[in-house]
Design a protein around this motif. Structure first.
Motif, PDB file in Angstrom:
ATOM      1  N   SER A  99      18.280  22.660   3.564  1.00 48.60           N
ATOM      2  CA  SER A  99      17.753  23.788   2.786  1.00 48.60           C
ATOM      3  C   SER A  99      18.195  23.682   1.330  1.00 48.60           C
ATOM      4  CB  SER A  99      18.242  25.115   3.380  1.00 48.60           C
ATOM      5  OG  SER A  99      17.739  25.328   4.674  1.00 48.60           O
ATOM      6  N   ILE A 152      16.082  20.906  -0.372  1.00 50.27           N
ATOM      7  CA  ILE A 152      14.706  21.341  -0.657  1.00 50.27           C
ATOM      8  C   ILE A 152      14.684  22.273  -1.861  1.00 50.27           C
ATOM      9  CG2 ILE A 152      12.771  22.727   0.209  1.00 50.27           C
ATOM     10  CD1 ILE A 152      13.459  21.628   3.008  1.00 50.27           C
ATOM     11  N   ALA A 153      15.598  23.247  -1.877  1.00 48.49           N
ATOM     12  CA  ALA A 153      15.672  24.173  -3.009  1.00 48.49           C
ATOM     13  C   ALA A 153      15.984  23.428  -4.301  1.00 48.49           C
ATOM     14  CB  ALA A 153      16.729  25.244  -2.746  1.00 48.49           C
ATOM     15  N   ALA A 162      15.884  27.792   2.452  1.00 48.14           N
ATOM     16  CA  ALA A 162      15.674  27.283   1.099  1.00 48.14           C
ATOM     17  C   ALA A 162      15.235  28.385   0.152  1.00 48.14           C
ATOM     18  CB  ALA A 162      14.641  26.157   1.116  1.00 48.14           C
ATOM     19  N   PHE A 211      17.512  29.369  -3.013  1.00 47.59           N
ATOM     20  CA  PHE A 211      16.950  29.049  -4.328  1.00 47.59           C
ATOM     21  C   PHE A 211      17.664  29.785  -5.456  1.00 47.59           C
ATOM     22  CE2 PHE A 211      13.752  28.996  -7.694  1.00 47.59           C
ATOM     23  CZ  PHE A 211      13.402  27.665  -7.688  1.00 47.59           C
ATOM     24  N   ILE A 253       8.021  28.383  -2.249  1.00 48.60           N
ATOM     25  CA  ILE A 253       9.286  29.078  -2.000  1.00 48.60           C
ATOM     26  C   ILE A 253       9.076  30.592  -2.077  1.00 48.60           C
ATOM     27  CG2 ILE A 253      11.636  29.469  -2.835  1.00 48.60           C
ATOM     28  CD1 ILE A 253      11.388  26.816  -1.532  1.00 48.60           C
TER      29      ILE A 253
END
Length: 476
Positions: free
Chosen positions: A67, A70-71, A237, A241, A440
């Motif tokens: 996660s 990805i963020a 994610a 973020f 997102i």
């Protein structure tokens, strides 16, 4: 649209010269070292000591590390766009000022209003995380604050005010009141201390890892929930973020940068790379020390994990340095937020007193307003609610800035100076950056989306009633 409306309407594009002129009194005191410290200090903040455990328990399990990656990828794409804009248009207000130049005033207002939510909420969020770690530190020494002073009045646990959170905001406000030079020196020292204690946590935590805690690395998805599988990873994610939004705080201070063509790209991209390495490593160590379910609703999992594994002294050291180090994030967010409020006041979109500076060139009226509002927000929303709300506004701004590259690039070297950095793989990467931020945003929970919608509706009402009528950019 009439000729008058083209010049003074909602879609009027501001001249880059007008922002350069407006920011001329801001002192250029921040170099690459200061920008890196500001970025790392803001990104590697409360989130690194809190989110890995919460996201692992609620969404991703041991795959919380994925996660974070990805963020980081999505944030990295947006960071490229930010670096080009900050290098070409080094103005106070970052996305607000840039969108004003390339898209028009109403888009600038939307981007700025989105970031304003980020800064208001982020200051309250980090201060709330500071309070949680402070209370855990007290508890480890069998001490506790009175209930009335240990939580907000809406928490339902007998609290009236979170005095620890209030204290954290006030300390930073006083420091920033003295100026960016003093703040930058303090920030540099605090960042070094914070990174050092993170490395200590990693080294000690590695000795307490149980490999069985990583199995299964990606837990099975639980139907009807946002836990497990790739559903949980992406949901994690979206919450994580917020950890990466600190590079925007660098951009917001670009008007005070020395040689912004070089300083801004190095500060933005460099701080993001360093932060990502630290985030992923801490997350892997944390879920290896204890089963991820143990971190549910734990706002201070790193200190807790060390305490439970018998490293009492190290836990205390981590808590102390983490408490001190968390001030770096509050500094970054309050510095950026006050500059954005100043930019709104400077341009007439909010009351003029916010755009005033003192005899040292500091926008302290805006700083005071930000401090008061952040304290009030922290008194109403819980720590978990704040975590979800921060990302919504930031993602909107990221989409606007990413798409803004298409309007910026044709003007570079003409009415806009050539930047020292250009987003690679143009025109593909700006689109990917916008799509990534949009994805997102889609993964955010419904409550965050509802709050975001309400915030933007309020913003457009304020702009229509006040901002559009008092805009100095349109009149000029």
């Amino acid at each position: 649209m009439s000729e008058l409306n083209k010049k003074t309407g909602w879609f009027h594009k501001a001249s880059p010269v007008s922002f350069t002129e407006s920011d001329r009194h801001l002192r250029k005191t921040l170099g690459v070292k200061e920008m890196l410290a500001l970025g790392i200090g803001t990104i590697v903040s409360t989130a690194i000591f809190t989110l890995p455990g919460i996201v692992a328990a609620n969404h991703a399990g041991p795959a919380v590390a994925i996660s974070f990656v990805i963020a980081a990828i999505v944030a990295g794409l947006a960071a490229f766009a930010y670096a080009e804009f900050a290098s070409a248009l080094p103005f106070a207000g970052s996305a607000y000022s840039w969108a004003n130049v390339v898209f028009g005033e109403v888009f600038g207002w939307i981007a700025g209003w989105a970031l304003l939510a980020e800064y208001f909420i982020a200051v309250a969020f980090v201060a709330s995380g500071w309070s949680a770690n402070f209370k855990l530190f007290l508890a480890s020494h069998h001490l506790a604050l009175p209930k009335a002073l240990a939580g907000s009045f809406v928490a339902g646990n007998g609290g009236i005010i979170d005095i620890s959170s209030l204290f954290a905001v006030l300390i930073v406000a006083i420091l920033l009141w003295r100026g960016t030079n003093t703040t930058a020196r303090v920030e540099n020292v605090l960042v070094i201390g914070k990174v050092a204690v993170i490395l200590i946590f990693i080294a000690v935590g590695l000795t307490a890892i149980h490999p069985s805690n990583y199995v299964p690395f990606i837990p099975a998805h639980k139907a009807g929930t946002e836990f497990g599988g790739w559903t949980g990873i992406f949901a994690g994610a979206s919450q994580i973020f917020l950890a990466y939004i600190g590079f925007d705080s660098i951009a917001a201070n670009s008007a005070e940068a020395k040689n912004p063509k070089k300083t801004m790209p190095r500060g933005i991209i460099g701080s993001l790379i360093i932060a990502t390495i630290l985030f992923v490593t801490v997350a892997l160590v944390l879920v290896g020390m204890f089963p991820y379910s143990k971190y549910a609703d734990n706002a201070a999992p790193a200190a807790w994990a060390l305490l439970q594994s018998g490293h009492v002294f190290t836990s205390n050291i981590l808590s102390i340095v983490a408490l001190i180090g968390m001030f770096t994030a509050i500094i970054g967010m309050m510095l950026a937020g006050s500059r954005l409020l100043y930019a709104f006041g400077r341009d007439g979109l909010l009351p003029n007193f916010l755009g005033k500076v003192n005899d040292k060139g500091l926008p302290n009226n805006a700083l005071l307003a930000l401090s008061v509002i952040a304290i009030l927000i922290g008194s109403v929303f819980s720590f978990t609610e704040l975590a979800g709300l921060i990302s919504a506004g930031t993602l909107i701004a990221f989409m606007i800035v990413s798409l803004g590259i298409y309007a910026l690039r044709p003007r570079e070297g003409k009415d806009i100076q050539e930047p020292g950095f250009k987003m690679p793989f143009y025109p593909v990467l700006p689109a990917l950056a916008a799509l990534g931020s949009g994805f997102i945003f889609y993964e955010l929970d419904d409550q965050a989306k509802i709050y975001a919608f309400g915030w933007f509706a309020l913003g457009l009402i304020i702009y229509a009633i006040y901002g559009a009528k008092h805009s100095k950019l349109s009149r000029n």
